[in-house]
Design an enzyme around this catalytic site. Structure first.
Site, short mmCIF file in Angstrom:
data_model
loop_
_atom_site.label_atom_id
_atom_site.label_comp_id
_atom_site.label_asym_id
_atom_site.label_seq_id
_atom_site.Cartn_x
_atom_site.Cartn_y
_atom_site.Cartn_z
CG HIS A 1 -5.99 2.24 5.18
ND1 HIS A 1 -5.54 3.17 6.10
CD2 HIS A 1 -4.99 1.33 5.03
CE1 HIS A 1 -4.31 2.84 6.47
NE2 HIS A 1 -3.95 1.73 5.83
N GLY B 1 2.24 2.38 10.72
CA GLY B 1 3.25 3.43 10.55
C GLY B 1 3.95 3.83 11.84
CE LYS C 1 -0.14 3.29 4.71
NZ LYS C 1 -0.16 3.43 6.15
CD GLU D 1 -2.92 5.72 6.72
OE1 GLU D 1 -2.89 5.73 5.48
OE2 GLU D 1 -2.01 5.21 7.42
CG ASN E 1 -1.73 1.22 1.40
OD1 ASN E 1 -1.83 2.02 0.46
ND2 ASN E 1 -2.35 1.38 2.56
CD GLU F 1 -3.80 -2.23 7.34
OE1 GLU F 1 -2.67 -2.48 6.91
OE2 GLU F 1 -4.42 -1.21 7.02
CB SER G 1 4.83 -1.67 12.04
OG SER G 1 4.44 -0.33 12.30
#
Ligand code: PGA
Length: 246
Positions: free
Chosen positions: A95, A169, A11, A97, A9, A163, A207
């Site tokens: 996701h 991250g 991003k 985010e 991904n 996730e 991560s």
């Protein structure tokens, strides 16, 4: 054992020249046949990746799609059909985010999942709890409420990615025991929601890197990984793919 999935991904990263350099570096490796590999990129680069990766077995995907299905007056939107037209085979939906920065909720995500499926894309539906939710023992309740929308998609082909928000991250990876317990819970939950006989592949994300991939991918109930930062380095991403073959 199912063929594992390793999905990058990217991003909001990439430029035309950088993408070519990364893909060329990637093409120097011999890709294993027994791993499904995909890269999700921002909209402007999907067709570039599709063209550059045509000779390989790597799928190209998107990181989101519009809630609107039919063409029309939706300035700035990109439909699932457009993504398929540009060569995308899959799309990440929900996701964390997007849930955080764009307030995407179950009602919206249900529409996006439907649009993806109608356009012939494989959805990778993401779920995950925040640190606060885990620390207060709410993680299963949160995941169950996020998975509840799958009730409307009992027969659909899709992938689900767990996730934990606190692991994305941050360099902080969930312990194998935590991953296994949650994936086990999710398998049971999905079965009870959908009554589905075919297993939905469950990916872990947060991560994942070249050093921890092997242990994560060997964890029971883990069918692959959704890889963010580490997918932007060809050699690191390749080591993660190799770990999936062990
Ligand atoms: P990360 O991101 O690997 O950089 O933690 C994973 C993801 O957000 O899909």
């Amino acid at each position: 054992m199912q063929t594992p999935w390793i999905i990058g991904n990217w991003k909001m990263n990439g430029r035309i020249d950088r993408n070519i350099a990364l893909i060329n570096a990637f093409k120097t490796f011999r890709l294993p046949e027994k791993v499904h590999i995909g890269i999700a990129s921002s909209y402007p680069y999907i067709h570039q990746l599709y063209t550059e990766l045509q000779e390989t077995s790597i799928w190209v995907g998107a990181e989101d799609c519009s809630q609107f299905y039919d063409d029309g007056a939706y300035t700035g939107e990109v439909s699932a059909n457009m993504l398929a037209d540009c060569g995308a085979k899959f799309v990440i939906i929900g996701h964390s985010e997007r849930r955080t920065y764009f307030s995407e909720n179950n009602d919206l995500l249900k529409i996006k999942l439907q649009n993806a499926l109608s356009a012939g894309l494989l959805p990778i539906f993401c779920v995950g709890e925040t640190l606060q939710e885990r620390e207060s023992g709410q993680e299963e309740k949160v995941i169950a409420s996020q998975l509840a929308i799958l009730r409307d998609f009992a027969d659909a082909s899709m992938i689900v990615a767990y996730e934990p928000v606190w692991a994305i991250g941050t360099g902080k990876v969930a312990e194998p025991e935590q991953i296994q317990a949650m994936h086990q819970f999710m398998n049971e939950e999905i079965l009870s929601i959908t009554g589905k006989r075919d297993k939905i592949p469950l990916l872990y994300g947060g991560s994942v890197n070249a050093d921890n991939a092997s242990i994560i991918l060997k964890t029971s109930c883990v069918d692959g990984a959704l890889v963010g930062g580490a997918s932007l380095k060809a050699d690191v991403f390749m080591r993660i793919i190799t770990a999936a073959t062990e």
